[in-house]
Design a protein around this motif. Structure first.
Motif, mmCIF file in Angstrom:
data_model
loop_
_atom_site.group_PDB
_atom_site.id
_atom_site.type_symbol
_atom_site.label_atom_id
_atom_site.label_comp_id
_atom_site.label_asym_id
_atom_site.label_seq_id
_atom_site.Cartn_x
_atom_site.Cartn_y
_atom_site.Cartn_z
ATOM 1 N N VAL A 56 0.825 -1.209 0.000
ATOM 2 C CA VAL A 56 0.000 0.000 0.000
ATOM 3 C C VAL A 56 0.858 1.259 0.000
ATOM 4 N N ARG A 57 0.218 2.371 -0.351
ATOM 5 C CA ARG A 57 0.841 3.699 -0.310
ATOM 6 C C ARG A 57 -0.068 4.610 0.499
ATOM 7 N N ALA A 58 0.529 5.441 1.352
ATOM 8 C CA ALA A 58 -0.238 6.414 2.131
ATOM 9 C C ALA A 58 -0.734 7.519 1.205
ATOM 10 N N THR A 59 -2.008 7.887 1.358
ATOM 11 C CA THR A 59 -2.591 8.942 0.527
ATOM 12 C C THR A 59 -2.604 10.289 1.240
ATOM 13 N N ARG A 60 -2.120 10.303 2.490
ATOM 14 C CA ARG A 60 -2.055 11.553 3.258
ATOM 15 C C ARG A 60 -1.024 11.411 4.365
ATOM 16 N N HIS A 61 -0.605 12.546 4.904
ATOM 17 C CA HIS A 61 0.292 12.552 6.065
ATOM 18 C C HIS A 61 -0.507 12.108 7.279
ATOM 19 N N ASN A 108 4.924 13.567 12.912
ATOM 20 C CA ASN A 108 4.602 12.801 11.708
ATOM 21 C C ASN A 108 4.972 11.341 11.895
ATOM 22 N N LEU A 109 4.026 10.455 11.657
ATOM 23 C CA LEU A 109 4.264 9.017 11.710
ATOM 24 C C LEU A 109 4.444 8.437 10.310
ATOM 25 N N VAL A 110 3.661 8.952 9.363
ATOM 26 C CA VAL A 110 3.663 8.477 7.984
ATOM 27 C C VAL A 110 3.526 9.694 7.081
ATOM 28 N N ASP A 162 4.505 7.383 1.273
ATOM 29 C CA ASP A 162 5.249 6.272 1.872
ATOM 30 C C ASP A 162 4.603 4.954 1.450
ATOM 31 N N GLU A 163 5.438 3.921 1.280
ATOM 32 C CA GLU A 163 4.938 2.605 0.898
ATOM 33 C C GLU A 163 5.215 1.595 1.987
ATOM 34 N N GLY A 164 4.263 0.670 2.171
ATOM 35 C CA GLY A 164 4.406 -0.362 3.189
ATOM 36 C C GLY A 164 3.539 -1.555 2.856
ATOM 37 N N TYR A 165 3.385 -2.439 3.849
ATOM 38 C CA TYR A 165 2.619 -3.669 3.684
ATOM 39 C C TYR A 165 1.625 -3.817 4.820
ATOM 40 N N VAL A 166 0.396 -4.211 4.475
ATOM 41 C CA VAL A 166 -0.604 -4.500 5.510
ATOM 42 C C VAL A 166 -0.156 -5.762 6.224
ATOM 43 N N ALA A 222 -8.797 2.616 5.737
ATOM 44 C CA ALA A 222 -8.705 2.324 4.305
ATOM 45 C C ALA A 222 -8.643 3.600 3.459
ATOM 46 N N HIS A 223 -9.373 4.659 3.867
ATOM 47 C CA HIS A 223 -9.376 5.875 3.050
ATOM 48 C C HIS A 223 -8.041 6.632 3.127
ATOM 49 N N GLU A 224 -7.137 6.193 4.006
ATOM 50 C CA GLU A 224 -5.812 6.806 4.117
ATOM 51 C C GLU A 224 -4.770 6.033 3.325
ATOM 52 N N LEU A 225 -5.216 4.969 2.642
ATOM 53 C CA LEU A 225 -4.313 4.065 1.932
ATOM 54 C C LEU A 225 -4.779 3.806 0.511
ATOM 55 N N MET A 226 -3.816 3.492 -0.351
ATOM 56 C CA MET A 226 -4.108 3.099 -1.726
ATOM 57 C C MET A 226 -3.352 1.799 -1.979
ATOM 58 N N SER A 227 -4.038 0.805 -2.495
ATOM 59 C CA SER A 227 -3.390 -0.466 -2.790
ATOM 60 C C SER A 227 -2.467 -0.321 -3.984
ATOM 61 N N LEU A 228 -1.309 -0.929 -3.898
ATOM 62 C CA LEU A 228 -0.388 -0.994 -5.035
ATOM 63 C C LEU A 228 -0.444 -2.371 -5.676
ATOM 64 N N ASP A 229 -1.284 -3.247 -5.128
ATOM 65 C CA ASP A 229 -1.445 -4.603 -5.657
ATOM 66 C C ASP A 229 -2.738 -4.764 -6.441
ATOM 67 N N GLN A 230 -3.424 -3.682 -6.765
ATOM 68 C CA GLN A 230 -4.659 -3.765 -7.542
ATOM 69 C C GLN A 230 -4.307 -4.156 -8.965
#
Length: 108
Positions: A23-28, A43-45, A49-53, A81-89
């Motif tokens: 996933v990628r964060a869609t906001r700070h 700031n935490l994220v 930024d990219e990470g894994y669920v 979920a609204h703070e994240l975007m999947s990169l595996d879609q």
């Protein structure tokens, strides 16, 4: 009139993201006081930024909270979920997800 995001009961539907999903964060995201060892407002994220669920939990029997491991930061932060975007879609216009494969993700 539709329900506001805060009023919607997400857990009545399947989770939008799954463990192992990139996933990628869609906001700070800043510490609201619930993240130990950091000052409130720190700031935490960062957006992009990219990470894994890593895990999925719930909050108030209403929302899914996704524990996301941010590899570059070495942290795990709970996010909605609204703070994240999947990169595996997949490229499927219906939004079908690519299933997680064994060995996917960072080496441990």
């Amino acid at each position: 009139m539709g329900l506001r995001r805060e009023q919607e009961i997400e857990i009545g539907k399947p989770p939008r993201l799954m463990p192992g999903e990139r996933v990628r964060a869609t906001r700070h995201i800043k510490n609201d006081g619930t993240y130990p060892g950091c000052e409130i407002g720190e700031n935490l994220v960062r957006k992009g930024d990219e990470g894994y669920v890593r895990d999925i939990g719930t909050f108030l029997q209403q929302f899914y909270i996704y524990a996301v491991e941010w590899i570059d930061r070495g942290t795990v932060v709970g996010m909605r979920a609204h703070e994240l975007m999947s990169l595996d879609q997949s490229g499927d216009p219906c939004g079908a997800k690519v299933t997680a494969r064994a060995g996917k993700g960072p080496a441990r």
